[in-house]
Design a protein around this motif. Structure first.
Motif, PDB file in Angstrom:
ATOM      1  N   ALA A  76      -1.594   4.723  -5.294  1.00 50.61           N
ATOM      2  CA  ALA A  76      -1.952   4.220  -3.948  1.00 50.61           C
ATOM      3  C   ALA A  76      -2.717   3.001  -3.875  1.00 50.61           C
ATOM      4  O   ALA A  76      -2.602   2.197  -3.128  1.00 50.61           O
ATOM      5  CB  ALA A  76      -2.881   5.187  -3.252  1.00 50.61           C
ATOM      6  N   LEU A  79      -0.414  -0.251  -3.139  1.00 50.15           N
ATOM      7  CA  LEU A  79      -0.047  -0.368  -1.745  1.00 50.15           C
ATOM      8  C   LEU A  79      -0.873  -1.238  -0.912  1.00 50.15           C
ATOM      9  O   LEU A  79      -2.259  -1.228  -1.258  1.00 50.15           O
ATOM     10  CB  LEU A  79      -0.087   0.973  -1.065  1.00 50.15           C
ATOM     11  N   GLN A  83       0.135   0.062   4.087  1.00 51.40           N
ATOM     12  CA  GLN A  83       1.109   0.996   3.683  1.00 51.40           C
ATOM     13  C   GLN A  83       0.291   2.118   3.332  1.00 51.40           C
ATOM     14  O   GLN A  83       0.867   3.451   3.580  1.00 51.40           O
ATOM     15  CB  GLN A  83       1.688   0.298   2.452  1.00 51.40           C
ATOM     16  N   ARG A  84      -1.038   1.986   2.803  1.00 51.11           N
ATOM     17  CA  ARG A  84      -1.655   3.303   2.531  1.00 51.11           C
ATOM     18  C   ARG A  84      -2.127   4.014   3.832  1.00 51.11           C
ATOM     19  O   ARG A  84      -2.034   5.171   3.780  1.00 51.11           O
ATOM     20  CB  ARG A  84      -3.130   2.758   1.881  1.00 51.11           C
ATOM     21  N   ARG A  85      -2.462   3.647   4.816  1.00 49.02           N
ATOM     22  CA  ARG A  85      -2.742   4.030   6.234  1.00 49.02           C
ATOM     23  C   ARG A  85      -1.346   5.051   6.605  1.00 49.02           C
ATOM     24  O   ARG A  85      -1.442   6.222   7.096  1.00 49.02           O
ATOM     25  CB  ARG A  85      -3.092   3.298   7.166  1.00 49.02           C
ATOM     26  N   GLU A  88      -0.816   7.932   4.328  1.00 48.80           N
ATOM     27  CA  GLU A  88      -2.037   8.987   4.556  1.00 48.80           C
ATOM     28  C   GLU A  88      -1.596   9.745   5.936  1.00 48.80           C
ATOM     29  O   GLU A  88      -1.570  10.780   5.938  1.00 48.80           O
ATOM     30  CB  GLU A  88      -3.200   8.389   4.904  1.00 48.80           C
TER      31      GLU A  88
END
Length: 103
Positions: A76, A79, A83-85, A88
């Motif tokens: 992660a 990212l 992109q992480r959101r 998730e």
């Protein structure tokens, strides 16, 4: 279906091959031809109402499990914030789907 005589009979014509296939299927599950036809019609209507076939539902469950496995292996830190959101959010939805299909 309380009283079978209260339901109007409906003559049904079908190709010989279809009838023999239905008779074989009925024999395999211990039903009469009539009961097999009703069960298949009912199943078809339930599938229409849900809008999703069993194969599609299974595919969704498998995709959710695959998403969770890939997300667990992903670094992660590589990212972007967006992109992480997104990952998730996809992971949350995939967990709910996986739970639904596992139980």
């Amino acid at each position: 279906m309380s009283d079978r005589h209260a339901i109007s009979p409906y003559p049904l014509r079908m190709p010989y091959e279809l009838r023999t296939a239905l008779e074989a299927a009925a024999l395999g599950v211990g039903r009469s031809l009539h009961a097999e036809i009703l069960a298949r019609l009912d199943s078809s209507l339930q599938e229409d109402r849900s809008g999703l076939s069993d194969d599609l539902l299974e595919s969704i469950g498998l995709q959710a499990n695959l998403t969770l496995a890939l997300a667990a292996d992903l670094d992660a830190g590589a990212l972007s914030v967006e992109q992480r959101r997104a990952l998730e959010a996809l992971t949350r939805v995939s967990r709910r789907i996986a739970e639904r299909f596992s139980g």
